[in-house]
Motif scaffolding. Sequence first.
Motif, PDB file in Angstrom:
ATOM      1  N   ALA A 163      -5.227  32.208 105.566  1.00 23.22           N
ATOM      2  CA  ALA A 163      -5.275  33.445 104.781  1.00 23.22           C
ATOM      3  C   ALA A 163      -6.258  33.308 103.622  1.00 23.22           C
ATOM      4  O   ALA A 163      -6.974  34.261 103.282  1.00 23.22           O
ATOM      5  N   MET A 164      -6.292  32.110 102.996  1.00 22.42           N
ATOM      6  CA  MET A 164      -7.220  31.875 101.890  1.00 22.42           C
ATOM      7  C   MET A 164      -8.666  32.060 102.358  1.00 22.42           C
ATOM      8  O   MET A 164      -9.471  32.724 101.704  1.00 22.42           O
ATOM      9  N   TRP A 165      -8.998  31.477 103.520  1.00 22.48           N
ATOM     10  CA  TRP A 165     -10.357  31.593 104.029  1.00 22.48           C
ATOM     11  C   TRP A 165     -10.654  33.008 104.527  1.00 22.48           C
ATOM     12  O   TRP A 165     -11.803  33.467 104.462  1.00 22.48           O
ATOM     13  N   ALA A 166      -9.642  33.701 105.009  1.00 20.98           N
ATOM     14  CA  ALA A 166      -9.842  35.100 105.418  1.00 20.98           C
ATOM     15  C   ALA A 166     -10.193  35.958 104.213  1.00 20.98           C
ATOM     16  O   ALA A 166     -11.093  36.811 104.268  1.00 20.98           O
ATOM     17  N   GLN A 167      -9.495  35.744 103.089  1.00 17.25           N
ATOM     18  CA  GLN A 167      -9.804  36.483 101.863  1.00 17.25           C
ATOM     19  C   GLN A 167     -11.204  36.143 101.368  1.00 17.25           C
ATOM     20  O   GLN A 167     -11.942  37.018 100.908  1.00 17.25           O
ATOM     21  N   ALA A 168     -11.564  34.847 101.464  1.00 17.61           N
ATOM     22  CA  ALA A 168     -12.902  34.428 101.035  1.00 17.61           C
ATOM     23  C   ALA A 168     -13.970  35.103 101.890  1.00 17.61           C
ATOM     24  O   ALA A 168     -14.998  35.575 101.382  1.00 17.61           O
ATOM     25  N   SER A 169     -13.724  35.182 103.208  1.00 13.57           N
ATOM     26  CA  SER A 169     -14.685  35.819 104.106  1.00 13.57           C
ATOM     27  C   SER A 169     -14.842  37.302 103.785  1.00 13.57           C
ATOM     28  O   SER A 169     -15.959  37.836 103.756  1.00 13.57           O
ATOM     29  N   LEU A 170     -13.723  37.975 103.538  1.00 10.66           N
ATOM     30  CA  LEU A 170     -13.776  39.398 103.194  1.00 10.66           C
ATOM     31  C   LEU A 170     -14.486  39.619 101.861  1.00 10.66           C
ATOM     32  O   LEU A 170     -15.192  40.619 101.674  1.00 10.66           O
ATOM     33  N   CYS A 171     -14.299  38.679 100.946  1.00 12.90           N
ATOM     34  CA  CYS A 171     -14.986  38.778  99.655  1.00 12.90           C
ATOM     35  C   CYS A 171     -16.493  38.681  99.850  1.00 12.90           C
ATOM     36  O   CYS A 171     -17.269  39.404  99.205  1.00 12.90           O
ATOM     37  N   LEU A 172     -16.930  37.805 100.759  1.00 15.27           N
ATOM     38  CA  LEU A 172     -18.356  37.684 101.050  1.00 15.27           C
ATOM     39  C   LEU A 172     -18.887  38.948 101.729  1.00 15.27           C
ATOM     40  O   LEU A 172     -19.997  39.401 101.439  1.00 15.27           O
ATOM     41  N   ILE A 173     -18.086  39.528 102.626  1.00 12.64           N
ATOM     42  CA  ILE A 173     -18.493  40.786 103.268  1.00 12.64           C
ATOM     43  C   ILE A 173     -18.604  41.893 102.223  1.00 12.64           C
ATOM     44  O   ILE A 173     -19.527  42.720 102.265  1.00 12.64           O
ATOM     45  N   TRP A 174     -17.668  41.912 101.260  1.00  8.79           N
ATOM     46  CA  TRP A 174     -17.731  42.883 100.161  1.00  8.79           C
ATOM     47  C   TRP A 174     -19.066  42.747  99.424  1.00  8.79           C
ATOM     48  O   TRP A 174     -19.737  43.749  99.139  1.00  8.79           O
ATOM     49  N   GLN A 175     -19.454  41.502  99.114  1.00  6.74           N
ATOM     50  CA  GLN A 175     -20.701  41.285  98.378  1.00  6.74           C
ATOM     51  C   GLN A 175     -21.913  41.751  99.176  1.00  6.74           C
ATOM     52  O   GLN A 175     -22.869  42.303  98.613  1.00  6.74           O
ATOM     53  N   LEU A 176     -21.876  41.550 100.501  1.00  8.36           N
ATOM     54  CA  LEU A 176     -22.992  41.996 101.334  1.00  8.36           C
ATOM     55  C   LEU A 176     -23.072  43.523 101.362  1.00  8.36           C
ATOM     56  O   LEU A 176     -24.157  44.100 101.173  1.00  8.36           O
ATOM     57  N   VAL A 177     -21.938  44.182 101.574  1.00 11.23           N
ATOM     58  CA  VAL A 177     -21.927  45.647 101.609  1.00 11.23           C
ATOM     59  C   VAL A 177     -22.358  46.221 100.264  1.00 11.23           C
ATOM     60  O   VAL A 177     -23.146  47.173 100.194  1.00 11.23           O
ATOM     61  N   TYR A 178     -21.851  45.641  99.187  1.00 12.63           N
ATOM     62  CA  TYR A 178     -22.198  46.094  97.839  1.00 12.63           C
ATOM     63  C   TYR A 178     -23.704  46.003  97.612  1.00 12.63           C
ATOM     64  O   TYR A 178     -24.338  46.934  97.097  1.00 12.63           O
ATOM     65  N   SER A 179     -24.294  44.864  97.988  1.00 11.83           N
ATOM     66  CA  SER A 179     -25.721  44.656  97.733  1.00 11.83           C
ATOM     67  C   SER A 179     -26.605  45.458  98.678  1.00 11.83           C
ATOM     68  O   SER A 179     -27.799  45.635  98.410  1.00 11.83           O
ATOM     69  N   LEU A 180     -26.035  45.948  99.788  1.00  9.29           N
ATOM     70  CA  LEU A 180     -26.774  46.835 100.683  1.00  9.29           C
ATOM     71  C   LEU A 180     -26.734  48.286 100.208  1.00  9.29           C
ATOM     72  O   LEU A 180     -27.619  49.074 100.545  1.00  9.29           O
ATOM     73  N   TRP A 184      -0.477  36.928  84.780  1.00 10.41           N
ATOM     74  CA  TRP A 184       0.214  37.674  85.830  1.00 10.41           C
ATOM     75  C   TRP A 184       0.167  36.983  87.190  1.00 10.41           C
ATOM     76  O   TRP A 184       0.974  37.267  88.060  1.00 10.41           O
ATOM     77  N   ASP A 185      -0.845  36.126  87.405  1.00  9.53           N
ATOM     78  CA  ASP A 185      -0.941  35.309  88.622  1.00  9.53           C
ATOM     79  C   ASP A 185      -0.859  36.152  89.898  1.00  9.53           C
ATOM     80  O   ASP A 185      -0.115  35.848  90.829  1.00  9.53           O
ATOM     81  N   MET A 186      -1.657  37.239  89.970  1.00 10.78           N
ATOM     82  CA  MET A 186      -1.611  38.133  91.133  1.00 10.78           C
ATOM     83  C   MET A 186      -2.447  37.620  92.301  1.00 10.78           C
ATOM     84  O   MET A 186      -2.281  38.088  93.436  1.00 10.78           O
ATOM     85  N   LYS A 187      -3.387  36.725  92.035  1.00 10.36           N
ATOM     86  CA  LYS A 187      -4.281  36.184  93.059  1.00 10.36           C
ATOM     87  C   LYS A 187      -4.945  37.326  93.858  1.00 10.36           C
ATOM     88  O   LYS A 187      -5.443  38.279  93.302  1.00 10.36           O
ATOM     89  N   GLY A 188      -4.882  37.235  95.208  1.00 12.95           N
ATOM     90  CA  GLY A 188      -5.572  38.230  96.038  1.00 12.95           C
ATOM     91  C   GLY A 188      -5.009  39.625  95.945  1.00 12.95           C
ATOM     92  O   GLY A 188      -5.689  40.603  96.287  1.00 12.95           O
TER      93      GLY A 188
END
Length: 535
Positions: free
Chosen positions: A402-419, A469-473
Amino acid sequence: MGKKTPGKIEPVSAEHLEDTPPEKWLSVTDAHNAFTAERSAGLWESMKQHKRAVLWSLVISTSIIMEGYDTALMPSFFGYPSFIRRYGDYFPSIKEYQLTGAWQAGLVNSSNAGVIIGGFINGWACDRYGYKRTILVSMVAIAAFLFVTFFSPNAQVLAVGQILCGLPWGVFATIGPAYASEVCPLALRGYLTVYINVCWATGQLIASGVLRGLVNNTTQWSYRIPWAIQWVWPPFLFLAYVFAPESPWWHLRKGHFREAEKSLRRLSDKSDDEIRSTLAQMTHTIELEKEIQSGSSYWDCFKGIDLRRTEICCCAFATQMLAGAQFAYGPSYFFEQAGMTPENAYMVGIGGTALEFVGTVFSWALLTFFGRRTIFLTGISLLTVILFAIGIISAITNNTPAMWAQASLCLIWQLVYSLTIGPLAYAIISETSAVRLRAQTVVLARNTYNLMAIWCAVLEPYMMNPTAWDMKGKTAFVWGSTAAVMTVWVFFRLPECKGRTYEELDLLFAKKVSARKFKTAVVEPYAEERDVVQL
């Protein structure tokens, strides 16, 4: 539609401009000829004819690399072991050093506060002294203020240094898009304003590489070296800016007709007749705006039809932060709180900044085929979905996959944002703002972003910090909600400005054309009635 207004005065040869009053050679016929030529010019034709304008626009925008570099430094330092030991406190409950949520917010917001002040100074200084002198003074200022940050013995002095450095950063962030939009023709306007985000991503990429290389260094130089690297840029950029031409639009707004003509000759390879026609078109646009609404102060941005233009520019920039930029642009700290080692967190962070750089470059291709509104609306919609996906994964499970899935989605977010919304916001504010209020509107838009950044920087550390608050993802649920609100705003309020000259945009706003009809409306700025037909 109405008949075209004929030129009332016979054009005068450009060789006699110096000895001829402007009203004798700025005919409406010349202005209309320039308007027609600008609308019909293709990308490569414009590039060939305005290659020096392209060069100077790129050089001026390069200053934003420094702001992008520092913006990446401070949030990333929060997960940087040596920095935390120097400026943070030891918490026995978690058996490690941490900066409190209050100090994390304070250090990020000190530079944001400086940027806001610097932005307002820039709007006044550019209008009074021009773009060139303003950026030269700012280069000297950043070189001096970096000493405070570099030698800061504690968090309090570091915060002061960030405020001071924020003053010239505020100038760099707002002067680039305004200058690029004024020296470049219609066919190149979007590409060169979007290039500003390339500079931003370049600064972030350099910072990520430097931080990754020093993450295992346990001495004070592990965080002082990244600060010292910022001294590399000012000497070279200062020398380049000494030779930069001033914006011809600024000269015309000040009544410096001869100086405007000289700037145009330095920026393009146009013939004498083309120079005369371009000057006539620019003057026609300035006079048209005076007829629609006069004034060139910050207060005028909130009057009449200019209020709508200010709203669009400010909300376009606010969308960047409300789409979760504070969450995704400080990924190293988020990844560490999710369970990654510092080394892996910084490696993923470098991958993210590389994607940002690549995404911004490819956004130029999107500009060729799609309109600003289409790209922006698609981008914010996708970012909303990604953020909710991150939040859902975090709520369901907290294991390593799950940690790596969130990391992957975060990278996809950065790609979409920069596009999409990352670079496109610069094109939107540059095109939507009125010519006579460009510097002021860009400052207001950028400072709206900075105010949102302060609010987000106060909230984000408390949501992420394990001592708060320690909400993490699950933090992504908050930003997904704000992104959804901005998606609705974009659909109803963001107009399509692609392919429109400044005269056309002035009339579209003056006639209060709906945002969703900007693309199809037919505009005749040189007809007697200056018609706008909504199709």
